[in-house]
Scaffold this active site. Structure first.
Site, PDB file in Angstrom:
ATOM      1  N   THR A  12       0.828  -1.209   0.000  1.00  0.00           N
ATOM      2  CA  THR A  12       0.000   0.000   0.000  1.00  0.00           C
ATOM      3  C   THR A  12       0.859   1.253   0.000  1.00  0.00           C
ATOM      4  OG1 THR A  12      -0.102  -0.210   2.397  1.00  0.00           O
ATOM      5  CG2 THR A  12      -1.957  -1.091   1.161  1.00  0.00           C
ATOM      6  N   ALA A 241       7.340   7.922   7.386  1.00  0.00           N
ATOM      7  CA  ALA A 241       6.018   7.632   6.849  1.00  0.00           C
ATOM      8  C   ALA A 241       6.178   7.230   5.393  1.00  0.00           C
ATOM      9  CB  ALA A 241       5.124   8.861   6.966  1.00  0.00           C
ATOM     10  N   LYS A 242       5.098   6.610   4.895  1.00  0.00           N
ATOM     11  CA  LYS A 242       5.162   6.145   3.514  1.00  0.00           C
ATOM     12  C   LYS A 242       5.388   7.303   2.553  1.00  0.00           C
ATOM     13  CE  LYS A 242       2.865   1.862   4.324  1.00  0.00           C
ATOM     14  NZ  LYS A 242       1.644   1.133   4.541  1.00  0.00           N
ATOM     15  N   ARG A 243       5.072   8.525   3.016  1.00  0.00           N
ATOM     16  CA  ARG A 243       5.227   9.666   2.102  1.00  0.00           C
ATOM     17  C   ARG A 243       6.653  10.236   2.110  1.00  0.00           C
ATOM     18  NH1 ARG A 243       2.382  10.998   6.420  1.00  0.00           N
ATOM     19  NH2 ARG A 243       3.250  12.583   7.784  1.00  0.00           N
ATOM     20  N   ASP A 244       7.526   9.753   3.009  1.00  0.00           N
ATOM     21  CA  ASP A 244       8.898  10.276   3.046  1.00  0.00           C
ATOM     22  C   ASP A 244       9.692   9.696   1.881  1.00  0.00           C
ATOM     23  OD1 ASP A 244       8.560  11.745   5.337  1.00  0.00           O
ATOM     24  OD2 ASP A 244       9.137  10.094   6.644  1.00  0.00           O
TER      25      ASP A 244
END
Ligand code: GLU
Length: 301
Positions: A12, A241-244
């Site tokens: 994900t 976080a996955k957004r980094d």
């Protein structure tokens, strides 16, 4: 006993250095004991799964020099096994017709768990007639009747743990109203069926472990040993976080990083010699080397 470890990424979001560190440590723990190592793709939540990401993640793990035994298991193919486990749980499972808003309104002010507000047990004692009536209006979720009292276990990295699941989470969901099986159930069914003996994963999953232990006990399966590794934080001390993007394996790879440099960096923040290949790190590896406090990734590679 032959040790069996595993890594279970969710496709994900891209793997970041924290996930890669979990993969490396879980691989080292299993392989240093001469054990086998399994991969599982946790792709239960179809709307959140990004097409092609599971393959990318497996490719990135290979790029780092990790290997595994057999084909990765995909949770999206395992609905029948999860339903069979629910059937085995029998009377411990009940139908719940509450909406999120109803649960939020009914639960006493309480710090929400990772599953949201504590479930106050509204549907625990519905009569057959009440269930039939509600089923005409709404599809039910399935919840586990969680026993009262604290569940204690020993974590190989985090030390002795105790969680009162009923007080903190309440009867938790095994299958959502839309038919999607819950992580807590799937992880236990899969690890038990694969005869996993040791689970090393991020400390964010420590509270889940007590829920999983209850399921192991009710299903009559031997539980693995658990080791929850302290989280890897960004250089500024925030949770990765996955957004980094800067910490994602995809970005490091696309930026021309050498996988040996990435492995050495992961080894350094894990209390190990900064060697560039997982195989080289195997000699003398023990969990005792791994720091017990959150670690920060440095800015430099
Ligand atoms: N799929 C979970 C994650 O990516 C890990 C589950 C587990 O290791 O038990 O956070």
């Amino acid at each position: 006993m032959v040790e069996r470890g595993r890594f279970a990424p969710s496709p994900t979001g891209e793997l970041h250095l924290g996930n890669a560190r979990t993969a490396l440590l879980s691989w080292l723990w299993a392989r240093a004991a001469g054990g086998s190592y399994l991969l599982r793709v946790e792709d239960l939540d179809a709307p959140r799964v990004r097409p092609g990401l599971a393959e990318q993640q497996l490719d990135e793990l290979r790029w780092l020099g990790l290997d595994w035994d057999g084909e990765p298991v995909r949770q999206s193919t395992r609905a029948d096994a999860y339903d069979a486990a629910i059937a085995r749980l029998g009377e411990h499972v009940y139908e719940c017709f509450c909406s999120r808003a109803e649960i939020a309104a009914a639960s006493a002010p309480h710090a929400p768990s990772d599953e949201g507000p504590r479930y106050p047990g509204t549907c625990r004692a519905l009569t057959r007639a009440e269930r039939e009536e509600r089923r005409r209006i709404r599809a039910p979720a399935l919840r586990l009747r969680v026993p009262d009292g604290a569940i204690a276990f020993e974590d190989e990295l985090a030390g002795p743990q105790s969680f009162d699941v009923q007080a903190q989470v309440g009867d938790f969901v095994l299958r959502r109203a839309d038919g999607v099986h819950a992580y807590q159930l799937a992880v236990v069914v899969d690890d038990a069926e694969s005869r996993v003996t040791q689970v090393l994963r991020g400390a964010d999953l420590l509270p889940s472990t007590a829920r999983q232990l209850i399921l192991y006990q009710l299903l009559g399966c031997p539980a693995p040993r658990w080791a929850h590794a302290p989280l890897v934080l960004s250089a500024s001390g925030e949770r990765l976080a996955k957004r980094d993007r800067s910490a994602s394996l995809a970005a490091l790879r696309a930026g021309g990083q050498d996988p040996a440099a990435v492995v050495a960096r992961l080894a350094r923040i894990s209390g190990l010699q900064p060697l560039g290949s997982p195989r080289e790190l195997l000699a003398g590896f023990t969990l005792a080397m791994v720091p017990r406090a959150p670690v920060r990734v440095s800015e430099e590679p």
